[in-house]
Design a protein around this motif. Structure first.
Motif, short mmCIF file in Angstrom:
data_model
loop_
_atom_site.label_atom_id
_atom_site.label_comp_id
_atom_site.label_asym_id
_atom_site.label_seq_id
_atom_site.Cartn_x
_atom_site.Cartn_y
_atom_site.Cartn_z
N THR A 186 0.78 -1.25 0.09
CA THR A 186 0.18 0.08 0.03
C THR A 186 0.88 1.47 -0.10
O THR A 186 0.49 2.10 -0.92
CB THR A 186 -0.98 0.15 1.36
N MET A 187 2.01 1.13 0.89
CA MET A 187 2.77 2.36 0.78
C MET A 187 3.84 2.68 -0.55
O MET A 187 3.59 3.78 -0.81
CB MET A 187 3.96 2.33 1.88
N MET A 188 4.02 1.54 -1.08
CA MET A 188 4.58 1.72 -2.31
C MET A 188 3.55 2.19 -3.36
O MET A 188 3.98 2.96 -4.28
CB MET A 188 5.24 0.24 -2.90
N LYS A 189 2.24 1.78 -3.43
CA LYS A 189 1.53 2.25 -4.45
C LYS A 189 1.20 3.77 -4.06
O LYS A 189 1.08 4.44 -5.08
CB LYS A 189 0.10 1.63 -4.08
N LEU A 190 1.13 4.23 -2.86
CA LEU A 190 0.92 5.52 -2.47
C LEU A 190 1.88 6.50 -3.12
O LEU A 190 1.75 7.58 -3.69
CB LEU A 190 0.59 5.59 -1.07
N GLU A 191 3.14 5.90 -2.85
CA GLU A 191 4.44 6.57 -3.54
C GLU A 191 4.35 6.49 -4.90
O GLU A 191 4.71 7.89 -5.43
CB GLU A 191 5.60 5.78 -2.99
N ASN A 192 4.17 5.65 -5.54
CA ASN A 192 3.76 5.63 -7.00
C ASN A 192 2.80 7.00 -7.39
O ASN A 192 2.84 7.51 -8.45
CB ASN A 192 3.37 4.43 -7.51
N GLU A 193 1.70 6.78 -6.71
CA GLU A 193 0.63 7.75 -7.20
C GLU A 193 0.99 8.97 -6.91
O GLU A 193 0.69 10.08 -7.56
CB GLU A 193 -0.72 7.32 -6.20
N GLU A 194 1.75 9.47 -5.93
CA GLU A 194 2.30 10.77 -5.65
C GLU A 194 3.34 11.25 -6.63
O GLU A 194 3.15 12.17 -7.01
CB GLU A 194 2.88 10.84 -4.10
#
Length: 411
Positions: free
Chosen positions: A132-140
Motif C-alpha cells: 500500500t505504501m509503495m502504491k501511494l508513493e507511485n501515485e504521489e
C-alpha cells in the motif's frame, strides 16, 4: 504434590454442562485452564481440579469464565442426552494417563495452529502495508509528474504565443523594407545590366584560366586495401561451462547503455558538458558516499539516471544511499531496477548482482519482511558461496524467522 479440589459443583441440561470450581482465594492471573473434548484441568497452585469427562464435548463452542472467586466452565454436549456422571468412573490409572497425554497433545496442536495462524496473519498485514505504501508513493510521484507536465505545457503555449507576435512584427517590418527597396531597384536597373555585361566577359576569362590549370593537375593517387586483424576476446569461463552468447549479449547491452543519453531535459542545458556525463556524475556520487554525504550522493546518482536509465550501477549505488538514509521502500525499488538491468546473468556482472541482492534483502529485513529478505540473501550467497560474512548474515535471518514462528508473540 498439588491438592485436589473436591468441593466443586456441576449441573447439566440436555445440551450443556456447567461446572463451578472455587478458587479458594487464588488470584485471577494465576489460574491456568486447559480444556479438550474429553479432559478439563484447572490449576491454581497449590490446588488442582481435573476432570476426565463422562462424554466428549465440543471444545470450540465451550467457554470458561474466571471471577468472583470461582471458575465457571460451560461445556457444549455433542450428544443431547443426560449424563449419569460428570467424570468417567474407571479406576484404571493407565487409562487415565493415556487420556491426559492425548488431551495434552491435542492442546499443544491447537496452540501451535493458532500461533502459526497469527504469524501468517501478521506477515500478510505487513506485506499489505508495504504494498500500500509503495502504491501511494507511485501515485504521489505520478501526481507530481502530471503537475510538471501541465506547467511545461503552459510554458510552451506562452512561448508559442510570444513567437507568433514576434513573427507578425517581423512581417510588418519586411513589408516596409520591400516598399522602400522597390524604388531603389527601379533606379539601379540600368546599372545592373551594364554590370552583367562586364561579368560575362570576366566569366569567359575565368573559364579559360581554369582550363589551363586543369591541364597542370597531377594524376590521382592509387587505391589500396589495409588489412586489420583483431585479437579475439577470451572469457575467463572454462570452455565446458562457456556462456559466450550470454556474455556477448551482456557486453553489447553495456556498450549500448553507454551511448544512450537522454538530453531532452531543458533544465540540463545550463550545465557544463562534463556535468552532463553520467560517468562523471557517478564518480561524484561515489565520493559523496565515501565522505558520508548521502543526500548529495543521491542527487548526483538521480541526475545521472535522468541522463541514462540503462546503467545498473547508478540504481544499485543510489539504493545503498537510501539504506543509509532509512528510505527503505526507495532502496527496494532501486535495487529491483538494478537487478532487472543486470541481465543476462553472467560472471561479468555476478558481483554487481550480489551487491544489489544484499541491499534489497537488507531493506526487506529492516522492514521485518524476513522471508523476502532471506530469498535475496540466498541469491547473493549462491553467487558468492565462500563469503563468510554473507553466510553469517543469512544464518542470522534464518534464526530470526525460526524464532518468530516458534514465538510469534515476541515479534
Amino acid at each position: 504434590m498439588p491438592l485436589l479440589v473436591t468441593d466443586y459443583s456441576w449441573t447439566q441440561t440436555d445440551s450443556m454442562v456447567y461446572i463451578n470450581v472455587p478458587l479458594k482465594g487464588a488470584k485471577v492471573g494465576k489460574v491456568d485452564i486447559l480444556s479438550t473434548d474429553e479432559y478439563i484441568k484447572v490449576h491454581y497452585p497449590p490446588y488442582l481440579f481435573e476432570a476426565l469427562l463422562f462424554e466428549p464435548v465440543d471444545d470450540d463452542r465451550s467457554t470458561a469464565k474466571v471471577g468472583n472467586g470461582v471458575v465457571v466452565i460451560s461445556l457444549q454436549k455433542r450428544n443431547n442426552k443426560v449424563w449419569d456422571h460428570l467424570m468417567i468412573t474407571t479406576s484404571d490409572k493407565e487409562r487415565k494417563k493415556e487420556i491426559r497425554q492425548q488431551a495434552l497433545l491435542k492442546y499443544q496442536e491447537k496452540l501451535s495452529a493458532e500461533s502459526q495462524s497469527r504469524a501468517e496473519k501478521k506477515h500478510t498485514e505487513k506485506k499489505y502495508a508495504l504494498e500500500t505504501m509503495m502504491k501511494l508513493e507511485n501515485e504521489e510521484r505520478e501526481s507530481i509528474q502530471k503537475m510538471k507536465d501541465a506547467e511545461r505545457d503552459k510554458t510552451t503555449a506562452e512561448l508559442a504565443a510570444w513567437q507568433l507576435r514576434q513573427k507578425q512584427q517581423a512581417e510588418e517590418e519586411v513589408q516596409v523594407k520591400v516598399q522602400s527597396q522597390r524604388a531603389y531597384q527601379t533606379k539601379t536597373k540600368a546599372n545592373t545590366k551594364n554590370k552583367e555585361r562586364g561579368c560575362s566577359d570576366q566569366r569567359n576569362q575565368n573559364e579559360t584560366n581554369c582550363k589551363k590549370k586543369q591541364v597542370d593537375l597531377p594524376a590521382p593517387r592509387l587505391t589500396g586495401n589495409i588489412h586489420v586483424t583483431f585479437t579475439p576476446r577470451v572469457f575467463p569461463t572454462a570452455l565446458r561451462e562457456s556462456r559466450v552468447q550470454e556474455e556477448e549479449e551482456w557486453l553489447k547491452k553495456q556498450a549500448e547503455a553507454r551511448h544512450v543519453l537522454n538530453a531532452d531535459f531543458e533544465e540540463l542545458n545550463d550545465l557544463k558538458k562534463e556535468h552532463r556525463n553520467p560517468d562523471w556524475l557517478k564518480e561524484k556520487g561515489d565520493k559523496y558516499f565515501t565522505n558520508g554525504d548521502y543526500l548529495s550522493a543521491v542527487n548526483a546518482y538521480s541526475l545521472a539516471i535522468r541522463l541514462n536509465r540503462n546503467i545498473p550501477a547508478l540504481f544499485s549505488n543510489r539504493a545503498a544511499c537510501h539504506l543509509k538514509l532509512r528510505n527503505l521502500h526507495k532502496a527496494i525499488e532501486d535495487s529491483s531496477q538494478a537487478l532487472n538491468l543486470l541481465t543476462p546473468p553472467v560472471p561479468a556482472n555476478a558481483a554487481a548482482r550480489a551487491r544489489a541482492s544484499v541491499r534489497r534483502g537488507s531493506a526487506f529485513c529492516q522492514l521485518q519482511l524476513y522471508a523476502e529478505g532471506l530469498q535475496d540473501y540466498q541469491a547473493a550467497l549462491k553467487i558468492d558461496p565462500h563469503n563468510e560474512a554473507l553466510q553469517a548474515d543469512t544464518q542470522r535471518i534464518r534464526d530470526i524467522i525460526q524464532g518468530s514462528e516458534a514465538n510469534p508473540d515476541t515479534q
